[in-house]
Design an enzyme around this catalytic site. Structure first.
Site, PDB file in Angstrom:
ATOM      1  N   CYS A 142      16.148   1.211 -15.736  1.00 46.03           N
ATOM      2  CA  CYS A 142      15.981   2.387 -15.349  1.00 46.03           C
ATOM      3  C   CYS A 142      15.695   3.745 -15.966  1.00 46.03           C
ATOM      4  O   CYS A 142      15.311   4.487 -16.013  1.00 46.03           O
ATOM      5  CB  CYS A 142      14.671   2.089 -14.236  1.00 46.03           C
ATOM      6  SG  CYS A 142      13.997   1.163 -13.059  1.00 46.03           S
ATOM      7  N   HIS A 197      14.249   9.947 -11.388  1.00 39.41           N
ATOM      8  CA  HIS A 197      12.734   9.179 -12.004  1.00 39.41           C
ATOM      9  C   HIS A 197      12.213   8.593 -10.976  1.00 39.41           C
ATOM     10  O   HIS A 197      12.247   8.836 -10.217  1.00 39.41           O
ATOM     11  CB  HIS A 197      14.054   7.601 -11.764  1.00 39.41           C
ATOM     12  CG  HIS A 197      13.822   5.707 -11.954  1.00 39.41           C
ATOM     13  ND1 HIS A 197      12.698   5.668 -12.957  1.00 39.41           N
ATOM     14  CD2 HIS A 197      13.911   4.981 -11.403  1.00 39.41           C
ATOM     15  CE1 HIS A 197      12.175   4.802 -13.420  1.00 39.41           C
ATOM     16  NE2 HIS A 197      13.253   4.300 -11.900  1.00 39.41           N
ATOM     17  N   ASN A 236       6.221   2.705 -11.056  1.00 45.52           N
ATOM     18  CA  ASN A 236       7.643   2.843 -11.837  1.00 45.52           C
ATOM     19  C   ASN A 236       7.651   2.442 -13.343  1.00 45.52           C
ATOM     20  O   ASN A 236       7.153   1.001 -13.720  1.00 45.52           O
ATOM     21  CB  ASN A 236       8.860   2.007 -10.949  1.00 45.52           C
ATOM     22  CG  ASN A 236       9.694   2.266 -11.739  1.00 45.52           C
ATOM     23  OD1 ASN A 236       9.990   2.408 -12.514  1.00 45.52           O
ATOM     24  ND2 ASN A 236      10.987   0.960 -10.683  1.00 45.52           N
TER      25      ASN A 236
HETATM   26  O1  UT7 Z   1      14.315   1.539 -10.710  1.00 41.02           O
HETATM   27  C1  UT7 Z   1      14.148   0.829  -9.907  1.00 41.02           C
HETATM   28  C2  UT7 Z   1      13.366  -0.089  -8.902  1.00 41.02           C
HETATM   29  N1  UT7 Z   1      13.619  -0.417  -7.798  1.00 41.02           N
HETATM   30  C3  UT7 Z   1      13.320   0.555  -6.913  1.00 41.02           C
HETATM   31  O2  UT7 Z   1      13.373   1.730  -6.668  1.00 41.02           O
HETATM   32  C4  UT7 Z   1      12.907  -0.060  -5.012  1.00 41.02           C
HETATM   33  C5  UT7 Z   1      13.480   1.254  -4.069  1.00 41.02           C
HETATM   34  N2  UT7 Z   1      13.533   0.102  -2.469  1.00 41.02           N
HETATM   35  C6  UT7 Z   1      11.456   0.465  -2.222  1.00 41.02           C
HETATM   36  O3  UT7 Z   1      11.100   1.346  -2.936  1.00 41.02           O
HETATM   37  C7  UT7 Z   1      11.579  -0.485  -0.960  1.00 41.02           C
HETATM   38  O4  UT7 Z   1      12.118  -0.950  -0.346  1.00 41.02           O
HETATM   39  C8  UT7 Z   1       9.557  -1.390  -1.669  1.00 41.02           C
HETATM   40  C9  UT7 Z   1       9.250  -0.787  -1.823  1.00 41.02           C
HETATM   41  C10 UT7 Z   1      10.285  -1.817  -2.400  1.00 41.02           C
HETATM   42  C11 UT7 Z   1       9.953  -2.161   0.661  1.00 41.02           C
HETATM   43  O5  UT7 Z   1       9.719  -0.472   1.199  1.00 41.02           O
HETATM   44  P1  UT7 Z   1      10.255  -1.558   2.491  1.00 41.02           P
HETATM   45  O6  UT7 Z   1       9.779   0.243   3.487  1.00 41.02           O
HETATM   46  O7  UT7 Z   1      11.822  -1.851   1.939  1.00 41.02           O
HETATM   47  O8  UT7 Z   1       9.510  -2.447   3.120  1.00 41.02           O
HETATM   48  P2  UT7 Z   1      10.318  -3.624   3.661  1.00 41.02           P
HETATM   49  O9  UT7 Z   1      10.803  -4.537   2.237  1.00 41.02           O
HETATM   50  O10 UT7 Z   1      11.619  -3.487   4.771  1.00 41.02           O
HETATM   51  O11 UT7 Z   1       9.074  -4.173   4.493  1.00 41.02           O
HETATM   52  C12 UT7 Z   1       8.933  -4.168   5.474  1.00 41.02           C
HETATM   53  C13 UT7 Z   1       7.862  -5.171   5.582  1.00 41.02           C
HETATM   54  C14 UT7 Z   1       7.719  -6.268   5.218  1.00 41.02           C
HETATM   55  O12 UT7 Z   1       6.983  -7.163   6.024  1.00 41.02           O
HETATM   56  P3  UT7 Z   1       7.729  -7.638   7.638  1.00 41.02           P
HETATM   57  O13 UT7 Z   1       9.134  -8.427   7.646  1.00 41.02           O
HETATM   58  O14 UT7 Z   1       8.374  -6.195   8.401  1.00 41.02           O
HETATM   59  O15 UT7 Z   1       6.542  -8.288   8.304  1.00 41.02           O
HETATM   60  C15 UT7 Z   1       7.566  -6.361   4.119  1.00 41.02           C
HETATM   61  O16 UT7 Z   1       6.690  -8.280   4.602  1.00 41.02           O
HETATM   62  O17 UT7 Z   1       6.556  -4.956   4.567  1.00 41.02           O
HETATM   63  C16 UT7 Z   1       6.479  -5.643   4.034  1.00 41.02           C
HETATM   64  N3  UT7 Z   1       6.028  -5.306   2.863  1.00 41.02           N
HETATM   65  C17 UT7 Z   1       4.674  -5.176   1.789  1.00 41.02           C
HETATM   66  N4  UT7 Z   1       2.922  -5.218   3.067  1.00 41.02           N
HETATM   67  C18 UT7 Z   1       2.089  -5.075   2.652  1.00 41.02           C
HETATM   68  C19 UT7 Z   1       6.513  -5.589   1.680  1.00 41.02           C
HETATM   69  N5  UT7 Z   1       5.584  -5.026   0.273  1.00 41.02           N
HETATM   70  C20 UT7 Z   1       5.121  -4.998   0.583  1.00 41.02           C
HETATM   71  C21 UT7 Z   1       3.200  -4.537   0.333  1.00 41.02           C
HETATM   72  N6  UT7 Z   1       2.017  -4.846   1.373  1.00 41.02           N
HETATM   73  N7  UT7 Z   1       3.268  -4.478  -1.003  1.00 41.02           N
END
Ligand code: UT7
Length: 322
Positions: free
Chosen positions: A112, A247, A277
């Protein structure tokens, strides 16, 4: 000698996929995606469209905006991590299809951050007087590498391409400073394990694997560090900047940076709700839309700052027009 941007163009696939569309096949919801990422929809390319096809569309528009003939280009640099083939490079495909017969061409792999890296390389060739006219491209089709059962990644990405034409200029406008960084020790947080020489048969999968939380932590640190680092090199202050184009990965990363650095929200351009993204395409695609929206005028100071797999990050400071 400076490298000045004289034309910008972008291209996205026509197919729009909304959050609700995704929620039909994976355990997610429009509400979760909007609140946690800010993304509402993304563009997804069809089977027959590859990264070079989108890049070609963006390049043609950038060259038309610059009124610059492709045959006069000296160099084409493409930031991409989803090339059509491991070789030839996307840049060589573009060189042929654009009829840029004089141009050297190569790709840069910085995920990215690819556009920031490619722009830095392209402008350096102009500053050191090796070349006069350079086409710089950011293009990716990461949706082809998504595991559509992994809700932690499949909701985040979209496809696209953006391009800028650079030319040598002796006036005050152009790329004022570039700042790049890599933290390879953190590379395992965002990885495409299969398809390379370690696993040519893709036994470890052909999909993007990511520890979202770790990448998030790096992203907020990287945005701040790259903005501060590049402005220091340009001998400018935060208050001197008219527009920040970060980004476009997650609105929470952008908002966290705005708050932490005390930036004015009006000075930060965001279009991730429409595209998700788009990896290396995200910054030139946003630059193209910011120009079309009338957000950039002659003399403005613009900071383009990105982060991505590697892990990598970088920023470029630009004085617009002139
Ligand atoms: O260019 C670089 C590319 N990458 C990035 O920029 C990624 C940077 N990271 C992020 O943007 C965030 O970490 C994410 C959007 C990927 C995830 O958000 P988060 O607030 O860090 O969520 P999390 O991974 O802590 O997940 C929280 C909960 C989990 O459920 P439990 O374990 O609390 O029950 C996940 O399983 O949200 C759940 N979850 C979802 N729920 C519904 C994760 N993805 C999803 C989804 N829909 N798509």
């Amino acid at each position: 000698m400076k490298a000045k941007i004289i034309g910008v163009g972008s291209c996205v696939p026509s197919r729009v996929v909304t959050n609700n569309d995704l929620a039909k096949s994976v355990d997610t919801s429009d509400e979760w995606i909007k609140t946690r990422t800010g993304i509402c929809e993304r563009r997804i390319s069809d089977e027959d469209t590859s990264t070079s096809d989108l890049a070609l569309g963006a390049c043609k528009k950038a060259l038309a905006a610059a009124k610059f003939p492709a045959e006069n280009l000296d160099l084409i640099v493409v930031g991409t991590t989803s090339p059509d083939t491991l070789f030839p490079s996307v840049s060589c495909i573009l060189q042929y299809k654009l009829g840029a017969t004089k141009a050297a061409a190569f790709d840069v792999s910085a995920a990215c951050s690819g556009f920031n890296f490619a722009l830095t390389i392209g402008s350096s060739f102009i500053e050191n007087k090796t070349y006069k006219n350079v086409l710089v491209v950011g293009a990716d089709t990461l949706t082809k590498y998504l595991d559509w059962t992994d809700r932690g990644t499949c909701v985040l990405f979209g496809d696209g391409a953006g391009a800028v034409v650079l030319t040598a200029s002796e006036n005050e406008a152009g790329i004022l400073a570039s700042w790049l960084k890599a933290e390879g020790s953190l590379g395992y947080h965002l990885i495409m394990p299969g398809g390379g020489s370690r696993d040519p048969e893709q036994k470890h999968g052909r999909f993007i694997r990511m520890d979202g939380k770790e990448v998030f932590k790096f992203a907020v640190r990287a945005l701040e560090e790259s903005i501060v680092g590049s402005l220091k090199l340009a001998n400018l202050k935060i208050e001197d900047v008219d527009l920040f184009i970060p980004h476009q990965a997650n609105i929470r990363i952008v908002n966290y940076t705005i708050k932490k650095m005390g930036l004015s929200k009006e000075k930060v351009y965001v279009n991730l709700h429409k595209y998700g993204n788009t990896s290396a395409a995200s910054i030139p695609l946003a630059l193209d839309e910011a120009l079309a929206d009338g957000k950039i005028k002659k003399g403005d100071i613009i900071v383009l700052s990105g982060f991505g797999a590697g892990l990598t990050c970088g920023a470029n400071v630009i004085k617009w027009g002139g």
